[in-house]
Every structure is written in C-alpha cells, then in structure tokens.
Design a protein around this motif. Structure first.
Motif, PDB file in Angstrom:
ATOM      1  N   VAL A  97       0.839  -1.209   0.000  1.00  0.00           N
ATOM      2  CA  VAL A  97       0.000   0.000   0.000  1.00  0.00           C
ATOM      3  C   VAL A  97       0.870   1.252   0.000  1.00  0.00           C
ATOM      4  N   VAL A  98       1.955   1.248   0.762  1.00  0.00           N
ATOM      5  CA  VAL A  98       2.849   2.409   0.794  1.00  0.00           C
ATOM      6  C   VAL A  98       3.432   2.672  -0.585  1.00  0.00           C
ATOM      7  N   VAL A  99       3.910   1.616  -1.251  1.00  0.00           N
ATOM      8  CA  VAL A  99       4.479   1.794  -2.591  1.00  0.00           C
ATOM      9  C   VAL A  99       3.420   2.280  -3.569  1.00  0.00           C
ATOM     10  N   MET A 100       2.200   1.780  -3.448  1.00  0.00           N
ATOM     11  CA  MET A 100       1.123   2.224  -4.326  1.00  0.00           C
ATOM     12  C   MET A 100       0.875   3.729  -4.164  1.00  0.00           C
ATOM     13  N   ALA A 101       0.794   4.171  -2.919  1.00  0.00           N
ATOM     14  CA  ALA A 101       0.516   5.584  -2.666  1.00  0.00           C
ATOM     15  C   ALA A 101       1.676   6.467  -3.099  1.00  0.00           C
ATOM     16  N   VAL A 102       2.899   6.069  -2.745  1.00  0.00           N
ATOM     17  CA  VAL A 102       4.065   6.893  -3.076  1.00  0.00           C
ATOM     18  C   VAL A 102       4.279   6.958  -4.581  1.00  0.00           C
ATOM     19  N   SER A 103       4.117   5.827  -5.260  1.00  0.00           N
ATOM     20  CA  SER A 103       4.328   5.824  -6.711  1.00  0.00           C
ATOM     21  C   SER A 103       3.305   6.692  -7.427  1.00  0.00           C
ATOM     22  N   ALA A 104       2.047   6.671  -6.945  1.00  0.00           N
ATOM     23  CA  ALA A 104       1.030   7.518  -7.564  1.00  0.00           C
ATOM     24  C   ALA A 104       1.359   8.994  -7.373  1.00  0.00           C
ATOM     25  N   VAL A 105       1.729   9.375  -6.162  1.00  0.00           N
ATOM     26  CA  VAL A 105       2.067  10.763  -5.882  1.00  0.00           C
ATOM     27  C   VAL A 105       3.345  11.166  -6.625  1.00  0.00           C
ATOM     28  N   ALA A 106       4.335  10.292  -6.636  1.00  0.00           N
ATOM     29  CA  ALA A 106       5.614  10.616  -7.279  1.00  0.00           C
ATOM     30  C   ALA A 106       5.434  10.830  -8.782  1.00  0.00           C
ATOM     31  N   HIS A 107       4.613   9.996  -9.426  1.00  0.00           N
ATOM     32  CA  HIS A 107       4.393  10.146 -10.865  1.00  0.00           C
ATOM     33  C   HIS A 107       3.765  11.505 -11.169  1.00  0.00           C
ATOM     34  N   LYS A 108       2.807  11.901 -10.346  1.00  0.00           N
ATOM     35  CA  LYS A 108       2.143  13.193 -10.566  1.00  0.00           C
ATOM     36  C   LYS A 108       3.098  14.359 -10.332  1.00  0.00           C
ATOM     37  N   VAL A 109       3.897  14.264  -9.246  1.00  0.00           N
ATOM     38  CA  VAL A 109       4.824  15.356  -8.921  1.00  0.00           C
ATOM     39  C   VAL A 109       5.902  15.493  -9.986  1.00  0.00           C
ATOM     40  N   PHE A 110       6.489  14.364 -10.403  1.00  0.00           N
ATOM     41  CA  PHE A 110       7.597  14.430 -11.354  1.00  0.00           C
ATOM     42  C   PHE A 110       7.141  14.844 -12.754  1.00  0.00           C
ATOM     43  N   THR A 111       5.955  14.416 -13.149  1.00  0.00           N
ATOM     44  CA  THR A 111       5.511  14.697 -14.517  1.00  0.00           C
ATOM     45  C   THR A 111       4.749  16.017 -14.641  1.00  0.00           C
ATOM     46  N   GLU A 112       3.970  16.381 -13.612  1.00  0.00           N
ATOM     47  CA  GLU A 112       3.131  17.567 -13.728  1.00  0.00           C
ATOM     48  C   GLU A 112       3.696  18.784 -13.001  1.00  0.00           C
ATOM     49  N   VAL A 113       4.405  18.536 -11.902  1.00  0.00           N
ATOM     50  CA  VAL A 113       4.954  19.662 -11.138  1.00  0.00           C
ATOM     51  C   VAL A 113       6.381  19.973 -11.574  1.00  0.00           C
ATOM     52  N   LEU A 114       7.245  18.939 -11.548  1.00  0.00           N
ATOM     53  CA  LEU A 114       8.646  19.153 -11.916  1.00  0.00           C
ATOM     54  C   LEU A 114       8.876  19.093 -13.416  1.00  0.00           C
ATOM     55  N   ARG A 115       7.886  18.598 -14.168  1.00  0.00           N
ATOM     56  CA  ARG A 115       7.991  18.507 -15.624  1.00  0.00           C
ATOM     57  C   ARG A 115       9.201  17.709 -16.081  1.00  0.00           C
ATOM     58  N   TRP A 116       9.434  16.608 -15.384  1.00  0.00           N
ATOM     59  CA  TRP A 116      10.581  15.766 -15.747  1.00  0.00           C
ATOM     60  C   TRP A 116      10.132  14.794 -16.821  1.00  0.00           C
ATOM     61  N   VAL A 126      -1.275   4.923 -14.410  1.00  0.00           N
ATOM     62  CA  VAL A 126      -1.841   3.644 -13.972  1.00  0.00           C
ATOM     63  C   VAL A 126      -0.851   2.512 -14.199  1.00  0.00           C
ATOM     64  N   TYR A 127      -0.263   2.472 -15.391  1.00  0.00           N
ATOM     65  CA  TYR A 127       0.712   1.421 -15.683  1.00  0.00           C
ATOM     66  C   TYR A 127       1.932   1.532 -14.771  1.00  0.00           C
ATOM     67  N   PHE A 128       2.369   2.766 -14.570  1.00  0.00           N
ATOM     68  CA  PHE A 128       3.532   2.986 -13.694  1.00  0.00           C
ATOM     69  C   PHE A 128       3.247   2.477 -12.283  1.00  0.00           C
ATOM     70  N   VAL A 129       2.077   2.826 -11.735  1.00  0.00           N
ATOM     71  CA  VAL A 129       1.730   2.407 -10.375  1.00  0.00           C
ATOM     72  C   VAL A 129       1.598   0.890 -10.296  1.00  0.00           C
ATOM     73  N   LEU A 130       0.883   0.292 -11.266  1.00  0.00           N
ATOM     74  CA  LEU A 130       0.689  -1.163 -11.223  1.00  0.00           C
ATOM     75  C   LEU A 130       2.019  -1.910 -11.341  1.00  0.00           C
ATOM     76  N   ARG A 131       2.888  -1.399 -12.214  1.00  0.00           N
ATOM     77  CA  ARG A 131       4.187  -2.067 -12.376  1.00  0.00           C
ATOM     78  C   ARG A 131       5.002  -2.005 -11.088  1.00  0.00           C
ATOM     79  N   HIS A 132       5.013  -0.864 -10.442  1.00  0.00           N
ATOM     80  CA  HIS A 132       5.797  -0.720  -9.218  1.00  0.00           C
ATOM     81  C   HIS A 132       5.154  -1.445  -8.043  1.00  0.00           C
TER      82      HIS A 132
END
Length: 363
Positions: A97-116, A126-132
């Motif tokens: 559950v921790v990895v699910m939550a962190v991966s979802a938040v991290a994907h949003k922060v890195f792609t939408e906030v930091l624009r990485w 979704v794919y990123f979260v499920l894979r991790h």
C-alpha cells in the motif's frame, strides 16, 4: 482465542527490524541509495542525464523507504497482538500500500509539477503504479521471508545456547559435590561435631547447585558459596589451609555467572594446598580495571607439581565455555604459573564485563 505469552510477544516484536531506531532507518536509506545507483547504471545514461536520473530515483526510493519505515514503526505496537503469520502478511500488505501511494504521488509530482520527461513520463500513471506495486509485492515478500528465516535462526541459536549452558552447569555440579562428599566422609567418624556443621554448609552447596536460577547473580552470592566450600575444606585440612580475601565491598553487587569462581577456589585447594607438606594460602582478590571485574585466585605450587597437572581441566574448560556463551569474546579465563614469588604460585584470573552480550533486537 489463544493467548500469546510475553515471550512470544517479544519474539514477534523482534521478527521485524525495529524501524523506530535511527540505525535501522539509516541502513534502509543507504540500501535504497545503492539500488538507485544500480538502476542508474543499468540505464546506460551518461553525463548530466545520468546525474538527473540518479537524483530523481534517489528521491523516489527514499520516499518509499522513509514512508515504509514510518508505517512499520507505527504498526509495531500491534505486532504482539497477532500470530506470526498474521504479522507477516500484515507487514507485506502495508508495504504494498505504501508503494502504491508513493508511486502515484511521485508520478504526478515528477511529470506535472517538476515537468521531468525522464523515466516516469514514458508511461501512463496507472501502468507505472501497477508495475511498481507488482515489483514491491515480490520484493517485500522476499524481504519479509528473509526476516522470518533470520528470526527463526536466531531463536534456534538462542535455544541451543541455553541448552548447552544448562548442560555445562549439570556437568560442573557433580564435580564439586563429589569432592565435598569425600571431605565429609573423611570427618564423620573422627570429628562428628565438625561433620555436622559441614553438612549444613554442604546443604547450602546442594541448594545453590540444584535450584533453578538464572545464569547471573551478584558476586556476593558466589562468595557465599566459596565460603561454604572453604569451611568444609578448613575442617578437613585444619591449619594447613589459610585463606585471604581481598575484594572491595563496592564489587559485591557485580553480576557474575553462578558457579564460576567456586570451581577455581576448589582447584586451588585440591590441586594446590592438599598436595603440600606444609601450610599454604589461597588468595582470592577482586578489582575493577577499565570497567571490567578482574578476579584472581592464587595458590602455592606443591613441590614437584607441573603446570599441566595443576587444576581440573574439566572444570576449567567448563568455565571457559560458559563464559563464551554468556559474554562472547568480552570475557576470558587465564591460567598460569607466576614465578616472581618465592616458590611460585598458580594463578587463575577471571576477566568479566559488567553486562552479558546482548541479543540483537530487530536490527
């Protein structure tokens, strides 16, 4: 409902590393940094791109590590309330559950906030979260399995050590009791009054050797056993045996293994004084040196007595093995001849730390 004993509760608590301790959290963070380095090298990037990838991966993995440690620390209070299998799957579920939550938040922060536009921008959230989550489920299962096996191994080692300690105790008890009974038999017809007082002291030795006590006791109790034994030998040997004690009162509460000094005193009497033609003195001295208790038992060496024949090797080896089980390499037993004094003396020296070795608790 089946109750869990305090001992089982302690075992369950030590099954999972204690992430409430800074050392465990630092070890986890260091491990995650190594994983970040491996993943960065595996991507084959170079220069600034590799540094950027390593930075982002480090942040991502450290988020997972710190959040997992915090959750496991918080949930540690509930471990003693459940069976081992429940604790195992409970921790596994928490980590997923921790990895699910962190991966979802991290994907949003890195792609939408930091624009990485690196690693995380290459696939939908979704794919990123499920894979991790799938990776975390497998890794967490293997990691918890490792903790479980390590925990079972520690319990087995501890049980074997305790059994061995009890076996060593059982071997040393008949040794000094047999010698004491021989002394009693020598007096019972010629000095019946003294033999009666000897029976009282002998009963104290029996009680100390047979009662079920812990491994450790204050030095004062061990001195009491030595005095009971020496009174028995004093009746048998008379003026031939002289005794000198030199142990400060401040050391009397120092915890020592039971029946660790008395066998050395017994060796000094039986293999030293009893074989001499004249008088001999057994000296028992204690000092605290650099935070360790040093106890020395010395006796004169009978004329013609060799170093190899001095002392009972069964008792000496027994003491050395028990010290190793209780203290590890922190304690030692030294035996040797000291020729600096007239006629030479045989010296047995015990060096004991204040505390036994500690079992690692969920490190």
């Amino acid at each position: 409902m089946e109750r869990i004993t305090p001992q089982q509760s302690l075992q369950l608590t030590s099954m999972i590393p204690n992430f409430c301790q800074g050392s465990s959290v630092l070890a986890l963070a260091f491990t995650m940094e190594l994983v970040a380095i491996v993943l960065t090298l595996g991507r084959g990037n170079g220069g600034d791109e590799a540094l950027e990838t390593f930075t982002m991966l480090s942040l991502y993995l450290q988020w997972i590590a710190l959040c997992s440690a915090a959750v496991l620390c918080w949930s540690r209070r509930w471990f003693p309330l459940a069976r081992p299998g429940v604790v195992f799957f409970y921790c596994w579920g928490l980590l997923v559950v921790v990895v699910m939550a962190v991966s979802a938040v991290a994907h949003k922060v890195f792609t939408e906030v930091l624009r990485w536009d690196g690693l995380m921008a290459q696939e939908p959230r979704v794919y990123f979260v499920l894979r991790h989550v799938a990776i975390a489920a497998i890794v967490a299962m293997l990691l918890l399995r490792y903790f479980w096996v390590r925990h079972q191994w520690r319990l087995q080692v501890k049980a074997e050590g305790e059994s061995r300690y009890q076996a060593l105790n059982a071997r040393i008890r008949p040794h000094f009791l047999f010698n004491s009974l021989n002394s009693l038999a020598a007096l019972i017809h010629v000095q019946p009054d003294d033999a009666e007082s000897m029976v009282v002291d002998l009963s104290d030795l029996f009680r100390a050797s047979l009662e079920k006590r812990g491994q450790m006791g204050p030095l004062a109790d061990e001195i009491g056993l030595c005095n009971a034994y020496l009174r028995i030998e004093k009746l048998r040997l008379g003026e031939k045996l002289e005794i000198e004690w030199d142990i400060p009162d401040r050391l009397l509460e120092w915890p020592v293994p039971m029946l660790v000094v008395q066998p050395l005193v017994e060796n000094a009497v039986h293999h030293g004084i009893s074989k001499m033609a004249g008088r001999g003195e057994v000296r028992i001295a204690g000092r605290e040196i650099f935070g360790r208790l040093v106890i020395e038992v010395t006796n004169p060496i009978p004329q013609g007595e060799s170093l190899q024949s001095q002392g009972n090797r069964i008792a000496v080896d027994n003491i050395a093995q028990r010290l190793n089980l209780i203290y590890g390499d922190s304690a030692r037993l030294e035996l040797g001849r000291d020729l600096r004094l007239e006629g030479g003396v045989f010296r047995a020296r015990l060096v004991l730390p204040r505390e036994p070795k500690k079992e690692p608790e969920g490190d």
